[in-house]
Design a protein around this motif. Structure first.
Motif, mmCIF file in Angstrom:
data_model
loop_
_atom_site.group_PDB
_atom_site.id
_atom_site.type_symbol
_atom_site.label_atom_id
_atom_site.label_comp_id
_atom_site.label_asym_id
_atom_site.label_seq_id
_atom_site.Cartn_x
_atom_site.Cartn_y
_atom_site.Cartn_z
ATOM 1 N N HIS A 335 5.309 136.657 3.581
ATOM 2 C CA HIS A 335 4.221 137.516 4.039
ATOM 3 C C HIS A 335 3.919 138.565 2.966
ATOM 4 C CE1 HIS A 335 1.913 140.330 6.527
ATOM 5 N NE2 HIS A 335 1.813 139.366 7.425
ATOM 6 N N PRO A 336 2.637 138.864 2.704
ATOM 7 C CA PRO A 336 2.326 139.860 1.662
ATOM 8 C C PRO A 336 2.887 141.239 1.949
ATOM 9 C CG PRO A 336 0.356 139.265 2.927
ATOM 10 C CD PRO A 336 1.411 138.279 3.291
ATOM 11 N N ALA A 337 3.163 141.542 3.215
ATOM 12 C CA ALA A 337 3.696 142.860 3.567
ATOM 13 C C ALA A 337 5.202 142.964 3.401
ATOM 14 C CB ALA A 337 3.315 143.208 5.007
ATOM 15 N N ALA A 338 5.884 141.875 3.006
ATOM 16 C CA ALA A 338 7.352 141.878 2.939
ATOM 17 C C ALA A 338 7.909 142.989 2.043
ATOM 18 C CB ALA A 338 7.858 140.512 2.486
ATOM 19 N N PRO A 339 7.387 143.198 0.811
ATOM 20 C CA PRO A 339 7.943 144.280 -0.012
ATOM 21 C C PRO A 339 7.756 145.663 0.603
ATOM 22 C CG PRO A 339 6.699 142.744 -1.372
ATOM 23 C CD PRO A 339 6.400 142.400 0.060
ATOM 24 N N LEU A 340 6.612 145.893 1.242
ATOM 25 C CA LEU A 340 6.379 147.206 1.826
ATOM 26 C C LEU A 340 7.255 147.423 3.055
ATOM 27 C CD1 LEU A 340 4.843 149.816 1.585
ATOM 28 C CD2 LEU A 340 2.997 148.827 2.934
ATOM 29 N N LEU A 341 7.391 146.389 3.896
ATOM 30 C CA LEU A 341 8.255 146.506 5.060
ATOM 31 C C LEU A 341 9.701 146.760 4.627
ATOM 32 C CD1 LEU A 341 8.560 146.332 8.131
ATOM 33 C CD2 LEU A 341 8.947 143.876 7.889
ATOM 34 N N THR A 342 10.125 146.092 3.555
ATOM 35 C CA THR A 342 11.467 146.325 3.015
ATOM 36 C C THR A 342 11.613 147.772 2.562
ATOM 37 O OG1 THR A 342 11.615 144.021 2.283
ATOM 38 C CG2 THR A 342 13.113 145.595 1.267
ATOM 39 N N THR A 343 10.615 148.289 1.860
ATOM 40 C CA THR A 343 10.661 149.680 1.404
ATOM 41 C C THR A 343 10.730 150.640 2.578
ATOM 42 O OG1 THR A 343 9.379 149.094 -0.577
ATOM 43 C CG2 THR A 343 9.447 151.422 0.020
ATOM 44 N N TRP A 344 9.894 150.403 3.591
ATOM 45 C CA TRP A 344 9.904 151.270 4.778
ATOM 46 C C TRP A 344 11.284 151.314 5.414
ATOM 47 C CZ3 TRP A 344 4.952 148.816 7.311
ATOM 48 C CH2 TRP A 344 3.822 149.340 6.692
ATOM 49 N N ARG A 345 11.882 150.144 5.587
ATOM 50 C CA ARG A 345 13.160 150.099 6.306
ATOM 51 C C ARG A 345 14.293 150.721 5.500
ATOM 52 N NH1 ARG A 345 13.865 145.357 10.702
ATOM 53 N NH2 ARG A 345 11.884 145.724 11.763
ATOM 54 N N LEU A 346 14.259 150.541 4.188
ATOM 55 C CA LEU A 346 15.275 151.170 3.367
ATOM 56 C C LEU A 346 15.162 152.690 3.426
ATOM 57 C CD1 LEU A 346 15.231 148.824 0.241
ATOM 58 C CD2 LEU A 346 16.980 148.951 2.009
ATOM 59 N N ILE A 347 13.923 153.196 3.474
ATOM 60 C CA ILE A 347 13.718 154.642 3.592
ATOM 61 C C ILE A 347 14.119 155.116 4.981
ATOM 62 C CG2 ILE A 347 11.973 156.467 3.638
ATOM 63 C CD1 ILE A 347 10.432 154.924 1.519
ATOM 64 N N ARG A 348 13.697 154.403 6.008
ATOM 65 C CA ARG A 348 13.960 154.823 7.381
ATOM 66 C C ARG A 348 15.443 154.835 7.696
ATOM 67 N NH1 ARG A 348 12.890 150.872 12.299
ATOM 68 N NH2 ARG A 348 14.860 150.170 11.416
ATOM 69 N N GLN A 349 16.187 153.891 7.131
ATOM 70 C CA GLN A 349 17.611 153.810 7.426
ATOM 71 C C GLN A 349 18.447 154.723 6.531
ATOM 72 O OE1 GLN A 349 19.212 149.919 7.934
ATOM 73 N NE2 GLN A 349 17.445 149.126 9.018
ATOM 74 N N ARG A 350 17.761 155.690 5.922
ATOM 75 C CA ARG A 350 18.427 156.723 5.136
ATOM 76 C C ARG A 350 19.200 156.148 3.953
ATOM 77 N NH1 ARG A 350 20.901 160.405 10.106
ATOM 78 N NH2 ARG A 350 18.958 160.602 11.276
#
Length: 465
Positions: A335-350
Motif C-alpha cells: 500500500h502506498p501509505a505503508a511508509p507513513l503508517l510505519t512512521t506514525w506508529r513508531l512515533i506514537r509508540q514513543r
C-alpha cells in the motif's frame, strides 16, 4: 518500407495525460483520445504511422531509441512504459499539454504517402515547457535539433511544421505528470516551511493535478490544511528504519489514533519506496477520514536558471500518489501509505524523540513580514539507547555490549511491585525500546514486531491477587 529516414518525430505517442476532471481543470480533455501503445519488450513508447490510401497502421520505435529488436505493440498501461519529453527526449518530464486537434503530417516516400499521427498529448521537460509557454518556435526548434540526431533539410522543415502546429493549436493550461525520471533530492529541514508554503500555493493554483487532486474542492481543502500543518523532518537513521520496516509491514488496520497530529507534513531524507520515489507526504483529517498525498522531488540536475524558474512556478515537490484512509482500512507493505503508517506508529509508540529545528533566518523574516507565527519544524529521530559499545566489539549473541547490532524490544506486560515500600503489585506496560550498543545498526527484522498491538493484559499470577 523505407519510412525510417522520414521518421522525424523525437517524441513518443504514449504521452502521459491527466484523466477526468484533472484534465479539464487545466483546459485539457480526454475526449477522442486514442489508446497509447508501447513496446512490450522494452517499454518504449511507439510512434504511429498510417499508410495512404490503405489506412494500414504500423508502429515503430521512436528515432531516439536505439532498439535491437522489432517493436511489439501493446497498450501502454499493460507494461512499465518509459516516457520522455516529446520535444527533446529529456526523461525529466514535468508537464503535459494538449492541442485542440490531432497534429498530422503527410510524408511522401518511395512507396507512397504516409501520414504521421502526433496525437494531441505533449509531454514537456522544464526547459521545453518554458519555450512552449512563450510560444518560441525558433527556440524550441533549436533545442530539438541540438539534442536530437543530425537531420536533413527536409526533416528540419518537417519538424518546424510540426512544432508550428503544436504552438498554434495549444489548448489553455497544462497539467503536472508524475512520470518524469527525476533523481531524489532530499529536503533540508531548515527550509521545510518554505517548501510547504510553495506546495500549498501549487495545490491552490490552476495547474492540472494527477490522482484526482484536480477537483476544486479537493485542492482547496488540501491547500488550507497545509497552511496549518505540523512539520516533521525524519533523520537518516529513522528513514532507513522506516523504509526497511515498511517493506515487510504486516496487514494492519488504520486507526485515527495512529496520527501524531490532525494535519501533518513529513519529509524523509531519502525515498521510502522504490516505485514511487516518495520523499515526503502530507495528511489532512476530515472527521475519522484522512486524505493522504505522497510527493516526489523535482529539480535535480537542472541548470541554475531553469531550476530557479521551477522553484518559483512549481516548487520542490509534485504528487506521486493520493489515497484516502478510513478507520479499520487494511494497509499492507504494498500500500502506498505503508511508509507513513510505519512512521506514525513508531512515533506514537514513543520509539522516537522530537526536537525543534531552527529554520533559516530568511524564512523567519518572511513569516514576520507576513505577520505569520514563526514556523516550527520537528526533527524526529530514534530514541537513544541505554548501552554503549565496549572498546572491543565482538560478533555473537552474548551480552548487550558484545552484540554487533541493536534490536527492538516489543511492548509487553510486567507484573511488578509499586506504591509505598513497594508493597503492592500490578501489571504495568513496558513500552517498546531499543537495546544494544547505540553506535551499531538496528536489526530491521525486529522492527515489524514492535509495530503490532499490545497483547491482552494477563491475569495476575496465582496467589498474588
Amino acid at each position: 518500407m523505407p519510412v525510417q529516414r522520414h521518421r522525424v518525430r523525437p517524441r513518443s505517442t504514449a504521452t502521459p495525460s491527466p484523466s477526468g476532471s484533472d484534465a479539464h481543470s487545466a483546459g485539457l480533455t480526454v475526449d477522442g483520445r486514442a489508446p497509447r501503445f508501447a513496446c512490450g519488450t522494452c517499454g518504449s513508447p511507439l510512434d504511429r504511422y498510417a499508410e495512404l490510401p490503405s489506412g494500414v497502421v504500423t508502429y515503430q520505435h521512436p528515432i531516439w531509441k536505439d532498439a535491437d529488436h522489432p517493436p511489439v505493440p501493446v497498450t501502454a498501461d499493460t507494461v512499465a512504459a518509459t516516457y520522455v519529453c516529446d520535444f527533446c527526449t529529456d526523461p525529466k518530464i514535468l508537464f503535459v499539454y494538449a492541442t485542440t486537434r490531432r497534429v498530422l503530417i503527410h510524408v511522401e516516400t518511395a512507396q507512397g504517402s504516409v501520414v504521421r499521427d502526433y496525437g494531441i498529448r505533449w509531454s514537456a521537460c522544464v526547459e521545453c515547457a518554458a519555450l512552449v509557454e512563450a510560444r518560441n518556435l525558433s527556440g524550441l526548434l533549436d533545442r530539438v535539433l541540438a539534442r536530437g540526431m543530425s537531420f536533413a533539410a527536409e526533416v528540419r522543415a518537417h519538424l518546424a511544421d510540426m512544432l508550428r502546429q503544436v504552438l498554434t493549436l495549444l489548448r489553455p493550461g497544462r497539467a503536472l505528470t508524475a512520470d518524469g525520471r527525476w533523481d531524489a533530492l532530499p529536503l533540508v529541514a531548515t527550509t521545510l516551511p518554505k517548501v510547504r508554503d510553495r506546495l500549498a500555493a501549487l495545490l491552490a493554483g490552476d495547474v492540472g493535478l494527477p490522482f484526482g487532486l484536480g477537483h476544486e474542492a479537493v485542492r482547496a481543502s488540501l491547500a488550507a490544511s497545509l497552511a496549518i500543518t505540523r512539520l516533521y523532518w525524519i533523520d537518516e537513521e529513522f528513514t532507513v528504519l522506516t523504509r526497511s520496516a515498511a517493506q515487510v509491514l504486516p496487514r494492519m488496520g488504520f486507526s485515527p489514533g495512529d496520527l501524531p497530529a490532525a494535519h501533518g507534513f513529513v519529509a524523509w531524507t531519502q525515498p521510502v519506496d522504490r516505485r514511487r520515489r516518495c520523499v515526503a507526504a502530507s495528511w489532512s483529517s476530515h472527521g475519522d477520514t484522512v486524505q493522504l498525498v505522497g510527493y516526489r522531488s523535482i529539480g535535480d540536475g537542472l541548470p541554475p536558471v531553469p531550476l530557479q524558474q521551477l522553484r518559483g512556478e512549481v516548487g520542490w515537490l509534485v504528487p506521486t500518489f493520493a489515497v484516502t484512509l478510513r478507520p479499520g482500512q487494511p494497509v499492507t507493505a504494498t500500500h502506498p501509505a505503508a511508509p507513513l503508517l510505519t512512521t506514525w506508529r513508531l512515533i506514537r509508540q514513543r520509539l522516537a524523540e522530537t526536537t525543534p529545528v531552527k529554520v533559516d533566518t530568511s524564512v523567519r523574516r518572511a513569516y514576520r513580514r507576513a505577520r505569520r507565527p514563526e514556523p516550527e519544524v520537528a526533527l524526529v529521530r530514534i530514541r537513544g539507547t541505554r548501552t554503549r559499545s565496549a572498546p572491543a566489539q565482538h560478533t555473537g549473541t552474548g551480552g548487550e555490549s558484545e552484540r554487533d547490532f541493536r534490536w527492538w524490544v516489543t511492548p509487553h506486560w510486567r507484573y511488578q511491585p509499586y506504591g509505598p515500600r513497594r508493597a503492592l503489585r500490578d501489571w504495568i506496560v513496558v513500552r517498546p525500546h531499543l537495546r544494544g550498543p547505540e553506535d551499531k545498526p538496528i536489526r530491521a527484522t525486529t522492527t515489524v514486531r514492535v509495530l503490532g498491538a499490545l497483547p491482552p493484559r494477563p491475569d495476575a499470577p496465582a496467589g498474588r491477587r
